[in-house]
Scaffold this active site. Structure first.
Site, mmCIF file in Angstrom:
data_model
loop_
_atom_site.group_PDB
_atom_site.id
_atom_site.type_symbol
_atom_site.label_atom_id
_atom_site.label_comp_id
_atom_site.label_asym_id
_atom_site.label_seq_id
_atom_site.Cartn_x
_atom_site.Cartn_y
_atom_site.Cartn_z
ATOM 1 N N PRO A 74 0.903 -1.377 -0.147
ATOM 2 C CA PRO A 74 0.392 -0.123 0.038
ATOM 3 C C PRO A 74 0.583 1.535 0.484
ATOM 4 C CG PRO A 74 -0.357 -1.074 2.171
ATOM 5 C CD PRO A 74 0.853 -2.268 1.341
ATOM 6 N N MET A 75 0.395 2.306 -1.191
ATOM 7 C CA MET A 75 1.339 3.588 -0.788
ATOM 8 C C MET A 75 0.806 4.863 -1.272
ATOM 9 S SD MET A 75 5.022 1.977 -2.851
ATOM 10 C CE MET A 75 4.046 1.028 -4.521
ATOM 11 N N ALA A 76 0.099 6.014 -1.088
ATOM 12 C CA ALA A 76 -0.429 6.832 -0.923
ATOM 13 C C ALA A 76 -0.016 7.442 -2.223
ATOM 14 C CB ALA A 76 0.020 7.742 0.347
ATOM 15 N N SER A 103 -4.782 1.858 -0.825
ATOM 16 C CA SER A 103 -3.915 2.389 0.668
ATOM 17 C C SER A 103 -5.248 3.698 0.982
ATOM 18 C CB SER A 103 -2.870 3.591 -0.452
ATOM 19 O OG SER A 103 -2.328 4.007 1.341
ATOM 20 N N TYR A 124 -5.563 2.135 7.723
ATOM 21 C CA TYR A 124 -4.616 3.780 8.646
ATOM 22 C C TYR A 124 -5.766 3.951 9.739
ATOM 23 C CZ TYR A 124 -0.463 4.519 6.072
ATOM 24 O OH TYR A 124 0.327 3.953 5.398
ATOM 25 N N THR A 150 -2.562 -1.062 9.505
ATOM 26 C CA THR A 150 -1.144 -0.955 8.896
ATOM 27 C C THR A 150 -1.201 0.081 10.897
ATOM 28 O OG1 THR A 150 -0.675 -0.481 7.147
ATOM 29 C CG2 THR A 150 0.666 1.626 8.822
ATOM 30 N N ARG A 159 10.141 13.296 8.885
ATOM 31 C CA ARG A 159 10.961 12.737 7.865
ATOM 32 C C ARG A 159 11.237 14.502 7.154
ATOM 33 N NH1 ARG A 159 5.975 8.798 5.520
ATOM 34 N NH2 ARG A 159 5.400 7.545 6.777
ATOM 35 N N LYS A 226 -0.013 -5.299 9.491
ATOM 36 C CA LYS A 226 0.845 -4.552 8.655
ATOM 37 C C LYS A 226 1.808 -3.913 9.775
ATOM 38 C CE LYS A 226 3.474 -2.172 5.208
ATOM 39 N NZ LYS A 226 3.954 -0.889 5.442
ATOM 40 N N SER A 248 7.786 -5.550 9.211
ATOM 41 C CA SER A 248 7.453 -4.587 8.233
ATOM 42 C C SER A 248 8.145 -3.202 9.399
ATOM 43 C CB SER A 248 6.591 -4.027 7.654
ATOM 44 O OG SER A 248 6.546 -2.420 7.099
ATOM 45 N N HIS A 250 7.591 -0.421 8.161
ATOM 46 C CA HIS A 250 7.924 1.130 7.414
ATOM 47 C C HIS A 250 8.474 1.268 6.428
ATOM 48 C CE1 HIS A 250 3.680 3.435 7.259
ATOM 49 N NE2 HIS A 250 4.156 3.470 6.323
ATOM 50 N N ASP A 281 7.379 -7.034 4.300
ATOM 51 C CA ASP A 281 7.767 -5.584 4.033
ATOM 52 C C ASP A 281 8.978 -5.005 4.698
ATOM 53 O OD1 ASP A 281 6.037 -3.300 2.501
ATOM 54 O OD2 ASP A 281 7.244 -2.500 4.282
ATOM 55 N N GLY A 283 12.564 -2.975 1.825
ATOM 56 C CA GLY A 283 14.047 -3.211 1.384
ATOM 57 C C GLY A 283 13.673 -3.774 -0.283
#
Length: 355
Positions: A74-76, A103, A124, A150, A159, A226, A248, A250, A281, A283
């Site tokens: 899942p990716m936003a 996602s 989420y 998640t 970040r 996850k 994971s 993340h 998940d 890498g």
């Protein structure tokens, strides 16, 4: 277009802020780098003279038939990378015969994505439980084959690339599944990430095992948890009704200082037993990485960042075909006729870095 699955990052042409949004991790990015170093450190002892011929990569993941032991993570906000966004990547996953995980923060409605290819839905935990229930019901009605919650984002990790870029979503890229009409993600905040500001408003930092048990009680589709790294949490997830866990960190984007997912995998598998499905998940950058994860104990893997780079190039179908080819080559070279043989390979950690 690409010689190796990992080449798409170099081929992608993106604005600097968007590139950093994908490539970056949290804090000093120690865990981000650790994921790659730990996978590089895994060695697999190949078998020979097995008369393999053409390896069989087919499997079933939580009741979903798959031609590869792989699902799209899942990716936003995938319309940051291509105008068709999630639709193009989901279609590629469907053509490749693997599950696509939608996602919560997809930039197109989950119903449109689920109509393109067999999909799961990633959740989420929101502050508004009514909104959580609505998302679960929508995903179920759309035919999503599993629900992946998640659990490692009580708050978005700091970040620093996004902070330094004052990263903000363009007006035409939205969190299409949320009824929340807030503008945080689109409002430039000097020295801050607008995306982080939005999630701080939307996500519930007090998400607990009690909430997870409630979630299990309101859905009958398979439930994956996850963000597991500690075996104690893996066991607690099973107690709460999980059908699978995803080991994971993340992708190095949350707690900076966490172990590499591949290093945490073995203890989680040992705690749960070989019959309980465990996914990995964070890498994965090629077919040999997939083989390593399966040999260490995963039943399947999620693949993320490289597919966003491929999406930016407009070639996710090519990228998934290449990943499948790399996995079959790795299996053939390791003497494995099928995934059961991969699970039986001997592995160890190489203490010497590769220069």
């Amino acid at each position: 277009m690409a010689d190796a699955f990992n080449d798409y990052e170099q081929l992608a042409v993106l604005p600097a802020g968007v590139r950093d949004f994908v490539a970056g991790g949290s804090g000093a990015e120690l865990t981000l780098r650790r994921n790659r170093a730990a996978l590089d450190a895994v060695t697999v002892t190949p078998r020979v003279l097995g008369g393999v011929g053409c390896p069989d990569t087919a499997t079933t993941i939580l009741g979903t038939a798959a031609t590869l032991p792989i699902a799209v993570a899942p990716m936003a906000y995938q319309r940051l990378f291509h105008p068709e966004g999630e639709l193009l990547l989901a279609a590629a996953a469907g053509s490749a015969g693997i599950p696509y995980v939608i996602s919560t923060l997809s930039s197109l409605p989950l119903e449109k994505i689920a109509a393109v290819a067999p999909s799961w839905f990633q959740l989420y935990w929101l502050r508004d439980r009514t909104a959580v229930r609505a998302l679960i019901d929508r995903a179920t009605e759309a035919g999503c084959g599993a629900l992946m919650v998640t659990v490692d984002v009580p708050v978005m990790g700091r970040r620093l690339r996004d902070v330094r870029n004052s990263f903000t979503l363009p007006p035409d890229v939205i969190a299409a599944n949320l009824v929340d009409k807030s503008t945080e993600a689109h409002s430039t905040l000097n020295g801050a990430s607008a995306v982080a500001a939005h999630t701080a408003t939307a996500f519930d930092p007090a998400f607990s095992w009690r909430d997870l048990a409630w979630l299990r009680s309101v859905t009958e589709i398979p439930l994956l948890v996850k963000g597991i790294l500690d075996p104690r949490d893996a066991l607690a997830a099973v107690d709460a009704g999980a059908d699978s866990v995803v080991v994971s960190n993340h992708g190095g984007r949350q707690f900076d200082g966490a172990p590499a997912s591949i290093d945490a995998l073995g203890s989680v598998v040992d705690a749960l037993g070989n019959d309980f499905p465990v996914l990995l998940d964070s890498g994965i950058r090629g077919g040999t990485d997939v083989l390593k994860a399966l040999a260490v104990g995963a039943d399947a893997v999620l693949v993320g960042r490289p597919l966003l780079w491929a999406l930016a190039v407009g070639a996710p179908d090519e990228a998934l075909a290449l990943l499948g080819r790399e996995l079959r080559d790795a299996m053939l070279l390791a003497g494995c006729a099928d995934l059961a043989a991969v699970a039986d390979l001997a592995t160890e950690r190489n203490p010497w870095p590769i220069s």
